[in-house]
Design a protein around this motif. Structure first.
Motif, PDB file in Angstrom:
ATOM      1  N   GLN A   1     -12.995  37.606 -18.755  1.00  0.00           N
ATOM      2  CA  GLN A   1     -14.200  37.814 -19.568  1.00  0.00           C
ATOM      3  C   GLN A   1     -15.454  37.644 -18.712  1.00  0.00           C
ATOM      4  N   ASN A   2     -15.477  36.611 -17.888  1.00  0.00           N
ATOM      5  CA  ASN A   2     -16.604  36.408 -16.982  1.00  0.00           C
ATOM      6  C   ASN A   2     -16.639  37.484 -15.903  1.00  0.00           C
TER       7      ASN A   2
ATOM      8  N   GLU B   1     -15.531  40.556 -16.140  1.00  0.00           N
ATOM      9  CA  GLU B   1     -16.012  41.813 -16.727  1.00  0.00           C
ATOM     10  C   GLU B   1     -17.533  41.799 -16.861  1.00  0.00           C
ATOM     11  N   ARG B   2     -18.076  40.694 -17.315  1.00  0.00           N
ATOM     12  CA  ARG B   2     -19.534  40.570 -17.440  1.00  0.00           C
ATOM     13  C   ARG B   2     -20.205  40.761 -16.073  1.00  0.00           C
TER      14      ARG B   2
END
Length: 146
Positions: free
Chosen positions: A57-58, A60-61
């Motif tokens: 998730q991090n 991808e950000r």
């Protein structure tokens, strides 16, 4: 060398190449499918650790933020050496990455010579990147005329 090892080597090379293809096309969500959920991504420039990102998730950000600043990516992959032990593997691959950005309306080409040191795992029959450390060894930037 067994047929299973040869098959795994081919799958791992396909994984590394997919990272480049999808990244060049800014298909970031699909790039995330190449990582384990708890993946770790580290970046070294000139031997100095600049960033560590944990979890897709991090990751991808961070990738989305970076891709927003880049107009064009072009990646060439070179050597890829792996050591496989069952469902885990380590690997080293080399890439030449070109990025075009347009700060203040002028095209800037940056060339990166990168050595990736990877840890892979096979989950549910599919190889994934568990940890990727990018060593950006040579970085060169220049303005483009066109």
């Amino acid at each position: 060398m067994t047929l299973e090892i040869l098959k795994s080597k081919e799958e791992l090379r396909d994984l590394v190449d997919a990272y480049a293809y999808l990244g060049d096309e800014k298909r970031i969500a699909e790039v995330m499918d190449l990582f384990t959920p708890d993946a770790v991504y580290k970046v070294y420039m000139g031997g100095t650790l600049l960033a560590t990102t944990n979890g897709i998730q991090n990751l991808e950000r961070d990738f989305m933020g970076h891709a927003a600043d880049v107009k064009t990516y072009f990646t060439l992959n070179g050597q890829h050496t792996v050591k496989i032990i069952g469902d885990v593997a380590t690997g080293v691959s080399f890439s030449q990455i070109k990025m075009i950005r347009e700060p203040e309306g002028k095209k800037v080409l940056t060339d990166y010579s990168v050595r990736y040191v990877d840890q892979y795992v096979r989950l549910n029959g599919k190889w994934l990147i568990k940890e990727r450390t990018g060593h950006f060894v040579i970085i060169e930037s220049r303005f483009l005329d066109n």
